[in-house]
Scaffold this motif. Sequence first.
Motif, PDB file in Angstrom:
ATOM      1  N   CYS A 256     -13.584   2.010 -61.886  1.00 12.89           N
ATOM      2  CA  CYS A 256     -14.899   1.392 -62.095  1.00 12.89           C
ATOM      3  C   CYS A 256     -15.744   1.529 -60.833  1.00 12.89           C
ATOM      4  N   PRO A 257     -16.193   2.741 -60.509  1.00 12.50           N
ATOM      5  CA  PRO A 257     -16.967   2.932 -59.278  1.00 12.50           C
ATOM      6  C   PRO A 257     -18.280   2.165 -59.261  1.00 12.50           C
ATOM      7  N   GLN A 258     -18.748   1.723 -60.435  1.00 10.67           N
ATOM      8  CA  GLN A 258     -20.005   0.979 -60.504  1.00 10.67           C
ATOM      9  C   GLN A 258     -19.881  -0.405 -59.872  1.00 10.67           C
ATOM     10  N   GLN A 259     -18.667  -0.858 -59.563  1.00 12.87           N
ATOM     11  CA  GLN A 259     -18.521  -2.186 -58.977  1.00 12.87           C
ATOM     12  C   GLN A 259     -17.952  -2.157 -57.559  1.00 12.87           C
ATOM     13  N   TYR A 260     -17.938  -0.972 -56.943  1.00 13.48           N
ATOM     14  CA  TYR A 260     -17.496  -0.888 -55.550  1.00 13.48           C
ATOM     15  C   TYR A 260     -18.695  -1.069 -54.626  1.00 13.48           C
ATOM     16  N   LEU A 261     -18.466  -1.670 -53.456  1.00 13.95           N
ATOM     17  CA  LEU A 261     -19.543  -1.864 -52.482  1.00 13.95           C
ATOM     18  C   LEU A 261     -19.708  -0.601 -51.639  1.00 13.95           C
ATOM     19  N   TRP A 262     -20.452   0.348 -52.188  1.00 15.42           N
ATOM     20  CA  TRP A 262     -20.599   1.641 -51.525  1.00 15.42           C
ATOM     21  C   TRP A 262     -21.373   1.550 -50.218  1.00 15.42           C
ATOM     22  N   ALA A 263     -22.117   0.488 -50.021  1.00 14.30           N
ATOM     23  CA  ALA A 263     -22.877   0.348 -48.774  1.00 14.30           C
ATOM     24  C   ALA A 263     -22.037  -0.258 -47.651  1.00 14.30           C
ATOM     25  N   TYR A 264     -20.777  -0.611 -47.940  1.00 16.65           N
ATOM     26  CA  TYR A 264     -19.926  -1.138 -46.880  1.00 16.65           C
ATOM     27  C   TYR A 264     -19.686  -0.057 -45.835  1.00 16.65           C
ATOM     28  N   ALA A 265     -19.761  -0.426 -44.561  1.00 13.85           N
ATOM     29  CA  ALA A 265     -19.641   0.547 -43.462  1.00 13.85           C
ATOM     30  C   ALA A 265     -18.171   0.902 -43.227  1.00 13.85           C
ATOM     31  N   ARG A 266     -17.607   1.615 -44.177  1.00 16.23           N
ATOM     32  CA  ARG A 266     -16.165   1.928 -44.135  1.00 16.23           C
ATOM     33  C   ARG A 266     -15.804   2.856 -42.985  1.00 16.23           C
ATOM     34  N   TYR A 267     -16.713   3.686 -42.540  1.00 12.97           N
ATOM     35  CA  TYR A 267     -16.387   4.698 -41.534  1.00 12.97           C
ATOM     36  C   TYR A 267     -16.889   4.327 -40.136  1.00 12.97           C
ATOM     37  N   LYS A 268     -17.210   3.064 -39.926  1.00 18.22           N
ATOM     38  CA  LYS A 268     -17.715   2.651 -38.627  1.00 18.22           C
ATOM     39  C   LYS A 268     -16.600   2.618 -37.589  1.00 18.22           C
ATOM     40  N   GLN A 269     -17.001   2.631 -36.333  1.00 20.30           N
ATOM     41  CA  GLN A 269     -16.038   2.489 -35.247  1.00 20.30           C
ATOM     42  C   GLN A 269     -15.574   1.044 -35.189  1.00 20.30           C
ATOM     43  N   PRO A 270     -14.294   0.817 -34.943  1.00 19.42           N
ATOM     44  CA  PRO A 270     -13.800  -0.564 -34.865  1.00 19.42           C
ATOM     45  C   PRO A 270     -14.391  -1.300 -33.671  1.00 19.42           C
ATOM     46  N   ARG A 271     -14.607  -2.607 -33.830  1.00 17.82           N
ATOM     47  CA  ARG A 271     -15.122  -3.402 -32.732  1.00 17.82           C
ATOM     48  C   ARG A 271     -14.014  -3.600 -31.694  1.00 17.82           C
ATOM     49  N   GLU A 272     -14.403  -3.916 -30.484  1.00 19.96           N
ATOM     50  CA  GLU A 272     -13.450  -3.973 -29.385  1.00 19.96           C
ATOM     51  C   GLU A 272     -12.602  -5.247 -29.377  1.00 19.96           C
ATOM     52  N   GLU A 273     -13.184  -6.386 -29.801  1.00 19.68           N
ATOM     53  CA  GLU A 273     -12.431  -7.626 -29.704  1.00 19.68           C
ATOM     54  C   GLU A 273     -11.218  -7.590 -30.612  1.00 19.68           C
TER      55      GLU A 273
END
Length: 275
Positions: A256-273
Amino acid sequence: MVLFRILSRLPLWVLHGIGWGLGWLVFALSPTYRRRFLANCAQAGLTWRQCRGAVGQAGQLVAELPRLWFGRPVPVTWEGGEHVQQALTAGRAIVFLTPHMGSFEVTAQDYAVRFGATQPITVLFRPSRQPALRTLVATARQRPHLQTAPTTLAGVKQLIKALRQGQSVGLLPDQVPPQGLGVWAPFYGREAYTMTLSARLAQQTGAVVLLAWGERLPRGRGYTVHVQPLGTSLPSDPQAAATVINQAMEQVIATCPQQYLWAYARYKQPREEGL
């Protein structure tokens, strides 16, 4: 808090209607949000027609929260609930893995209602940086047989303790963890920083791993919680295990790809903390 209480009295179909409009408004007004949404859909090999429904669904995710947190119970059915019951009957702890898809709230809530008396559930969440919102969320999620654990070292210890007591835990394995708490593994063919916690929890406690997500039904008719086994054992190597879990998330999203949060920043760099 007062506004949430007022909104919680509205019918679910009204809230979802408001949310649909809200989702499209954000999509239209935020170029950054729109670019990320479209780029992630393209990375997954989807066309605009296949993923455009997720624009409104993202808004519905927000708009339904007052009802789920403070309102009357909503209709929920289960598909694959026998997998949960089998684990409970065998006295096995359960690790539920859910992608950023559908309604996260209703999945844990209804588990607590249906199965919590036998085996409570603890869910991992990232506390808000805003004190007022953090208090609101903590208050809203308090209910019988459902505990919450923050993304801190203490929260991780809470999850491990729950599993060792034969209870259930739930987390979103496609959430980007802090630096040092994940590995780079492919997600739709692109390297994404992926948590190792979900695999470690299962491996260290011998828990059953189940994939679950709450489908939002049209016209405010409620939700269907879908459950299925992971279907394979997790390798001991952290990167290999993360790859298996990412592949499992892709398979769930494909239903059901219509209900996935495609705008989530899945490929971002991890935060340092840390946690």
